[in-house]
Design a protein around this motif. Structure first.
Motif, PDB file in Angstrom:
ATOM      1  N   TYR A  20       0.828  -1.207   0.000  1.00  0.00           N
ATOM      2  CA  TYR A  20       0.000   0.000   0.000  1.00  0.00           C
ATOM      3  C   TYR A  20       0.865   1.261   0.000  1.00  0.00           C
ATOM      4  O   TYR A  20       0.611   2.210  -0.754  1.00  0.00           O
ATOM      5  CB  TYR A  20      -0.923  -0.008   1.216  1.00  0.00           C
ATOM      6  N   GLU A  71      -3.587  10.378   0.519  1.00  0.00           N
ATOM      7  CA  GLU A  71      -4.337  10.084   1.740  1.00  0.00           C
ATOM      8  C   GLU A  71      -5.386  11.142   2.058  1.00  0.00           C
ATOM      9  O   GLU A  71      -6.284  10.903   2.851  1.00  0.00           O
ATOM     10  CB  GLU A  71      -3.368   9.939   2.914  1.00  0.00           C
ATOM     11  N   THR A 109      -9.782   7.251  -0.309  1.00  0.00           N
ATOM     12  CA  THR A 109      -8.613   6.647   0.323  1.00  0.00           C
ATOM     13  C   THR A 109      -8.778   6.632   1.834  1.00  0.00           C
ATOM     14  O   THR A 109      -8.439   5.640   2.505  1.00  0.00           O
ATOM     15  CB  THR A 109      -7.337   7.421  -0.062  1.00  0.00           C
ATOM     16  N   LYS A 110      -9.305   7.704   2.396  1.00  0.00           N
ATOM     17  CA  LYS A 110      -9.547   7.763   3.841  1.00  0.00           C
ATOM     18  C   LYS A 110     -10.534   6.686   4.275  1.00  0.00           C
ATOM     19  O   LYS A 110     -10.332   6.005   5.291  1.00  0.00           O
ATOM     20  CB  LYS A 110     -10.088   9.151   4.227  1.00  0.00           C
ATOM     21  N   HIS A 112      -8.863   3.321   4.155  1.00  0.00           N
ATOM     22  CA  HIS A 112      -7.903   3.213   5.251  1.00  0.00           C
ATOM     23  C   HIS A 112      -8.620   2.956   6.574  1.00  0.00           C
ATOM     24  O   HIS A 112      -8.187   2.126   7.391  1.00  0.00           O
ATOM     25  CB  HIS A 112      -7.084   4.506   5.332  1.00  0.00           C
ATOM     26  N   TYR A 170      -9.922  -0.593   6.733  1.00  0.00           N
ATOM     27  CA  TYR A 170      -8.755  -1.463   6.918  1.00  0.00           C
ATOM     28  C   TYR A 170      -8.358  -1.531   8.396  1.00  0.00           C
ATOM     29  O   TYR A 170      -8.149  -2.610   8.955  1.00  0.00           O
ATOM     30  CB  TYR A 170      -7.618  -0.904   6.067  1.00  0.00           C
ATOM     31  N   VAL A 179      -7.262   8.454  11.142  1.00  0.00           N
ATOM     32  CA  VAL A 179      -7.529   8.800   9.741  1.00  0.00           C
ATOM     33  C   VAL A 179      -8.141  10.191   9.658  1.00  0.00           C
ATOM     34  O   VAL A 179      -7.930  10.922   8.683  1.00  0.00           O
ATOM     35  CB  VAL A 179      -8.465   7.753   9.105  1.00  0.00           C
TER      36      VAL A 179
END
Length: 283
Positions: free
Chosen positions: A169, A181, A186-187, A190, A193, A233
């Motif tokens: 990543y 980011e 993408t946030k 993330h 995840y 995040v």
């Protein structure tokens, strides 16, 4: 050197008991077949069913193989009773390796998250994530499965996969393959995840209560790390808290790995880990 134990198969033998016939050490194929035929001939006649069991440490895995006739009927005069072959293979303890792989990589990333190190330091994490925390820890997990240690196998293999994925990543992020980011998508990815790995870590924590206290603390702090990084995040303060929890989790992983290694070398507990003691049954 492997030992081959030839025993009566308790499932097929008419006495229903396990009877040792012989222990054979490093015999050739012809010697093994001839010796086995000579010492286990059954005048009543019964089909031979053999199994090879590969044992890692004190754990055994059974693999069915064809009858002895497949090895050459000329070596097998008459029929023989069912047998079971046990081949013991010595194996070291992969636990310390897996714990060190996890601890060292987590230390490095957590220093960045806790703002102890500069952000640029994260590129030192990538090779460790792919190799030591990733591939080596994954290998340790697979070896734990051979020892029939499900908890360690699942934990090491999963965290090894996590570190490999995280390293990839970071590389794709640097190469512009995925959006920066600051991008909303993408946030979100993330955050999901981190949420999954937080849930996974607390599941490992719940499954570790029959191990030892230091391993429990490792999983607990790692779970806290992931959920703080989930908040991180969107909030830098939460990310810093995740870094602190990560350092604690890495410390206990390193400590637990060191305790296991020293015990294996010296044969006694050098570092206390708070081993689980089952409750005594009431008489």
């Amino acid at each position: 050197m492997a030992n081959v134990d030839v025993t009566m198969d308790p499932q097929n033998h008419h006495h229903g008991s396990k009877q040792r016939i012989e222990t054979i050490r490093s015999l050739s194929h012809d010697e093994w077949a001839a010796d086995l035929a000579h010492k286990s001939q059954n005048p009543n006649g019964s089909a031979l069913r053999s199994a090879i069991s590969l044992a890692s440490g004190n754990q055994t895995h059974f693999i069915d193989v064809p009858s002895a006739a497949a090895y050459g009927s000329a070596m097998v005069p008459g029929s023989m009773p069912p047998v079971k072959l046990e081949i013991s293979l010595a194996m070291g303890n992969p636990g310390p390796l897996g714990l060190y792989g996890f601890a060292m990589t987590t230390f490095m990333l957590s220093f960045v998250n806790a703002a102890v190190s500069e952000k640029a330091y994260i590129w030192w994490v990538v090779p460790y994530a792919l190799c030591y925390g990733g591939a080596i820890q994954l290998l340790a997990g697979l070896l734990e499965f051979f020892k029939k240690n499900t908890l360690a196998g699942v934990a090491f293999s999963s965290y090894g996969g996590f570190w490999i994925g995280f390293g990839i990543y970071l590389l794709t992020l640097a190469g512009g393959v995925v959006p920066a980011e600051s991008n909303a998508a993408t946030k979100t990815g993330h955050a999901i995840y981190m949420a999954y790995w937080g849930l996974f870590s607390f599941t490992m924590f719940a499954a570790s209560f029959k191990t030892n206290r230091t391993l429990q603390l490792t999983f607990f702090f790692v779970g806290c790390t992931f959920f703080c990084l989930l908040g991180g995040v969107y909030d830098p303060k939460s990310e810093k808290a995740g870094g602190v929890f990560g350092i604690l989790g890495a410390f206990f992983a390193f400590y637990t790995g060191s305790a296991a290694l020293l015990k294996d070398v010296y044969g006694f507990d050098v570092l206390p880990v708070g081993e689980y003691k089952p409750p005594k049954e009431k008489s």
